[in-house]
Design a protein around this motif. Sequence first.
Motif, short mmCIF file in Angstrom:
data_model
loop_
_atom_site.label_atom_id
_atom_site.label_comp_id
_atom_site.label_asym_id
_atom_site.label_seq_id
_atom_site.Cartn_x
_atom_site.Cartn_y
_atom_site.Cartn_z
N ASP A 131 33.09 -5.72 78.88
CA ASP A 131 34.18 -5.98 77.93
C ASP A 131 34.99 -7.21 78.34
N VAL A 132 35.22 -7.35 79.65
CA VAL A 132 35.94 -8.53 80.14
C VAL A 132 35.15 -9.79 79.82
N ARG A 133 33.83 -9.75 79.99
CA ARG A 133 33.01 -10.93 79.69
C ARG A 133 33.07 -11.29 78.21
N TYR A 134 33.00 -10.30 77.34
CA TYR A 134 33.14 -10.57 75.91
C TYR A 134 34.46 -11.27 75.62
N ARG A 135 35.53 -10.77 76.22
CA ARG A 135 36.86 -11.33 75.93
C ARG A 135 37.01 -12.74 76.49
N ILE A 136 36.44 -12.98 77.67
CA ILE A 136 36.46 -14.33 78.24
C ILE A 136 35.78 -15.30 77.27
N ILE A 137 34.63 -14.90 76.74
CA ILE A 137 33.89 -15.76 75.82
C ILE A 137 34.74 -16.06 74.59
N ALA A 138 35.36 -15.03 74.01
CA ALA A 138 36.16 -15.23 72.80
C ALA A 138 37.37 -16.12 73.07
N ASP A 139 38.09 -15.79 74.13
CA ASP A 139 39.30 -16.57 74.45
C ASP A 139 38.99 -18.01 74.80
N HIS A 140 38.05 -18.21 75.72
CA HIS A 140 37.78 -19.55 76.21
C HIS A 140 37.11 -20.44 75.15
N SER A 141 36.30 -19.85 74.28
CA SER A 141 35.68 -20.64 73.21
C SER A 141 36.75 -21.21 72.29
N ARG A 142 37.72 -20.37 71.95
CA ARG A 142 38.79 -20.83 71.06
C ARG A 142 39.61 -21.93 71.73
N VAL A 171 39.76 -28.63 83.33
CA VAL A 171 40.11 -27.34 82.74
C VAL A 171 39.14 -27.01 81.62
N LEU A 172 38.86 -27.98 80.74
CA LEU A 172 37.93 -27.75 79.64
C LEU A 172 36.55 -27.40 80.18
N ARG A 173 36.09 -28.15 81.17
CA ARG A 173 34.76 -27.88 81.74
C ARG A 173 34.71 -26.47 82.34
N ARG A 174 35.77 -26.10 83.04
CA ARG A 174 35.79 -24.78 83.66
C ARG A 174 35.75 -23.68 82.59
N LEU A 175 36.48 -23.86 81.50
CA LEU A 175 36.50 -22.85 80.44
C LEU A 175 35.11 -22.71 79.83
N ARG A 199 32.21 -23.45 81.10
CA ARG A 199 31.24 -22.91 82.04
C ARG A 199 31.46 -21.42 82.27
N ARG A 200 32.70 -20.98 82.19
CA ARG A 200 32.96 -19.53 82.25
C ARG A 200 32.39 -18.83 81.02
N VAL A 201 32.44 -19.49 79.88
CA VAL A 201 31.83 -18.94 78.66
C VAL A 201 30.33 -18.78 78.87
N ILE A 202 29.68 -19.84 79.33
CA ILE A 202 28.21 -19.83 79.48
C ILE A 202 27.79 -18.80 80.52
N ALA A 221 28.19 -15.30 79.18
CA ALA A 221 27.12 -14.99 78.22
C ALA A 221 25.84 -14.61 78.96
N LYS A 222 25.51 -15.33 80.01
CA LYS A 222 24.29 -15.01 80.77
C LYS A 222 24.39 -13.64 81.42
N LEU A 223 25.59 -13.29 81.87
CA LEU A 223 25.78 -11.97 82.48
C LEU A 223 25.69 -10.85 81.44
N LEU A 224 25.83 -11.22 80.17
CA LEU A 224 25.64 -10.24 79.09
C LEU A 224 24.19 -10.24 78.59
N GLY A 225 23.32 -10.99 79.27
CA GLY A 225 21.91 -11.00 78.90
C GLY A 225 21.55 -12.02 77.84
N ILE A 226 22.44 -13.00 77.59
CA ILE A 226 22.16 -14.03 76.58
C ILE A 226 21.55 -15.23 77.30
N ASP A 227 20.28 -15.47 77.12
CA ASP A 227 19.59 -16.54 77.83
C ASP A 227 19.53 -17.83 77.03
N GLY A 228 19.59 -17.75 75.72
CA GLY A 228 19.48 -18.95 74.89
C GLY A 228 20.82 -19.61 74.65
#
Length: 898
Positions: A276-287, A307-311, A313-316, A319-326
């Motif tokens: 759940d934390v990973r999902y939220r990081i993706i949503a927050d950081h993408s925006r 800062v932008l690069r770090r955000l 890369r945390r998204v990517i 996503a990989k930790l959620l099993g998203i490879d593409g």
Amino acid sequence: MQTHEIRKRFLDHFVKAGHTEVPSASVILDDPNLLFVNAGMVQFVPFFLGQRTPPYTRATSIQKCIRTADIDEVGVTPRHNTFFQMAGNFSFGDYFKRGAIELAWTLLTTSVADGGYGLDPERIWATVYYDDNEAAELWQEVAGLPAERVQRRGMEHNFWSMGIPGPCGPSSEIYYDRGEEFGPGGGPAVSEDRYIELWNLVFMQSERGEGTGKTGFEILGPLPRKNIDTGMGVERVACVLQNVHNVYETDLLRPILDKVVTVAARPYDAGNHDDDVRYRIIADHSRTAAILIADGVSPGNDGRGYVLRRLLRRVIRSAKLLGIDGPIVGELMAAVRDAMGPSYPELVSDFARINRIAVAEETAFNRTLASGSRLFEEVASATKSAGATVVSGSDAFTLHDTYGFPIELTLEMAAEAGLTVDEHGFRELMAEQRRRAKADAAARKHAHADLSAYRELVDAGPTEFTGFDELTSEARILGIFIDGRRVPVVSHSDAAGAGRVELVLDRTPLYAESGGQLADAGTISGTGAGASARAAVTDVQKIAQTLWVHQVNVESGEFVEGDTVIAAVDPQWRKGATQGHSGTHMVHAALRQVLGPNAVQAGSLNRPGYLRFDFNWQGPLTEEQRRQVEEVTNEAVQADYEVHTFTERLDKAKAMGALALFGERYPEVVRVVEIGGPFSLELCGGTHVHNSAQIGPVTIVGESSIGSGVRRVEAYVGLDSFRHLAKERALMAGLAASLRVPSEEVPARVANLVERLKAAEKELERTRLANARAAATNAAAGAERIGNVRLVAQRMSGAMTAGDLRSLVGDIRGKLGSGPAVVALISGGDGDAVPYAVAANPAAQDLGIRADDLVKRISAAVNGRGGGKADLAQGSGKDASGIDAALDAVRTEIAQVG
């Protein structure tokens, strides 16, 4: 209620109440104190400080804000976002506490049908600053809140500033009770998960100075006028009005979560907290990333770009930790555009550029993940081969710095390999890099540069270093770079208007900065048809520990990729560099001989003629220890030890007693430097003298602390050592001549003079205090009377400090009796500052005369600022020509009362 509607109702409410709607400023507003706009009031700071006259007395806005200090809390708590929308209303000397409370309460509790938010008044709580009785009473009077729902809190919670010098003031926060399922009762002081903060009303009335944290600063004085600055968190209000558990499930972030759900291997909100934390990081950081790119930020390795690069890369990584490879970032940017577009149309109109930049960063990071994974496997293998179980901080730093690996990724991969990571060493190197980045920003060294352009050359194989055996080598140009961009050719005319120019060769005699030794200086020259080409080498750095990159100034001709060139080391530079480096080994050995084996190296730096050596040790060296270290070092120099270098397997070298240097990464086969047999034996890849006598004299010039348990020795070597000693000798001779004593008697004579000077200073202080007391007596005797008030208002001659004046006004006030009395003293303005102080006794205060009010009058006349209390206040101005007018203003003010 949708978020866009929440925004509209807020603006409509305040426009109807006479506020001017002001568009949001960019998140990269030009303010040298802020990386990003972090509050709604930032664009209004000049109005609050009185630096500019606002074109309106009331304003309202929905400001884009970014805060990254709590980035590790994103996704963990229900309320933290890196990007958020701050709805605010502002008053510049118009309404104050009552008006702010009335306007906020009305919007929150008015029914939805009538344009409000329709919140239940019985579930609203307020907090106030601990001594703000006025605000507490207004909440009860205006809103009808019972006293038990108005809680008092300290500066940590209810005193607001931007975190830097500027406007500040006590605040009142509004909370909403979400119910028992969110936590225990008792108000926000008990649970800020159950009682979610919606709005902060700041009573902006003071100016803060330098300091840290939420409490560690000084209040400099009042602002020119009392102002209101409020901030309502749009996302938090949406959380309440949309009846969702956290801000990530509101209508602006939930669509991004849903997009991730369609491609992730595991669902959201299925009982797995980490997912759940990973999902939220993706949503927050993408925006946040989309907003940053829209406002002109590009991924980089420092400042906003980092800062932008770090955000991203945390998204990517999430996503990989959620099993998203593409690839996923393009779809995320589209989801952000669709959700946020109605409020921020630039996300729609500029989407092609935003998407291109974000997707390019994803592509680059995926490449670095692949390359970095190979390097990690090598690191893990080397660690295990050495019989260790801890990946060094240096290796973790290389993975982060060269390949962009988040430390969290290195920790996870190490755990999978049955290893741990020296996180402390990694953090130290990160801190060292930040310090170096500030000091060497102009040089833009590769320790903090974007390395993706060099990847092809890194993968092609290592540079051959020939500098141990020769100072001149023939080489071929493998690559040419200008500001990190690969180009086929560079000429003198091209380089004149360019930034950083770099040449990568297949082989080189020039040493690349490493192990504390600075890079060689030298030249690179063309051959054959390109013989006119010449470049001065100003720096050499390693990339990925294998590729030598030469930073150059092209002085003539042109260089073409594939050309054959001659690379040459400046022999004088190399001679000085070897003296400094070998001298470092000698000092290290001497420290261990004098202090013992616990004097372990913690860092070093050496350049021609100079060395510094950091080592672990508690407490400063005694004068005798320092003398011994210097003597042992120079005895080893005089012994003319032969310097041997040879290669050996790492485990065998360590078994021989060879010392490993701080921060170095060692392969299975290492280079060993031996000076004088058992005297010094270290693993080292640097350049050295052939015999210890070539180092020349070593003079220790400093020993100091650079941190808890870490000391630093600095020394000159060779001719620089001789020059330093010559200067010291000349200085001593000059002192001896001035004091007319032999050189050996100078220390005793200087000590005697210091004691006499201290005695004279004490006598001067006694005289000054006696004169001040006499001045107080005379001033009191000459007090003028204005009505019923006795007044001393004088310009004081001499350079009196603020402390002098504060003490003096107190003394004079005490001599004026119990009747109404006021003392106002201003220094004569002999220096740049014009300090002043005012004191009013209790009888004067009973008449309504306040020292802090009088200080305001003085401040206006001398272009100053000040503050204090009713009995005593002080300040400092800049315009001495206004002193007489300031004293007259005090008289006029007292005449109106007395």
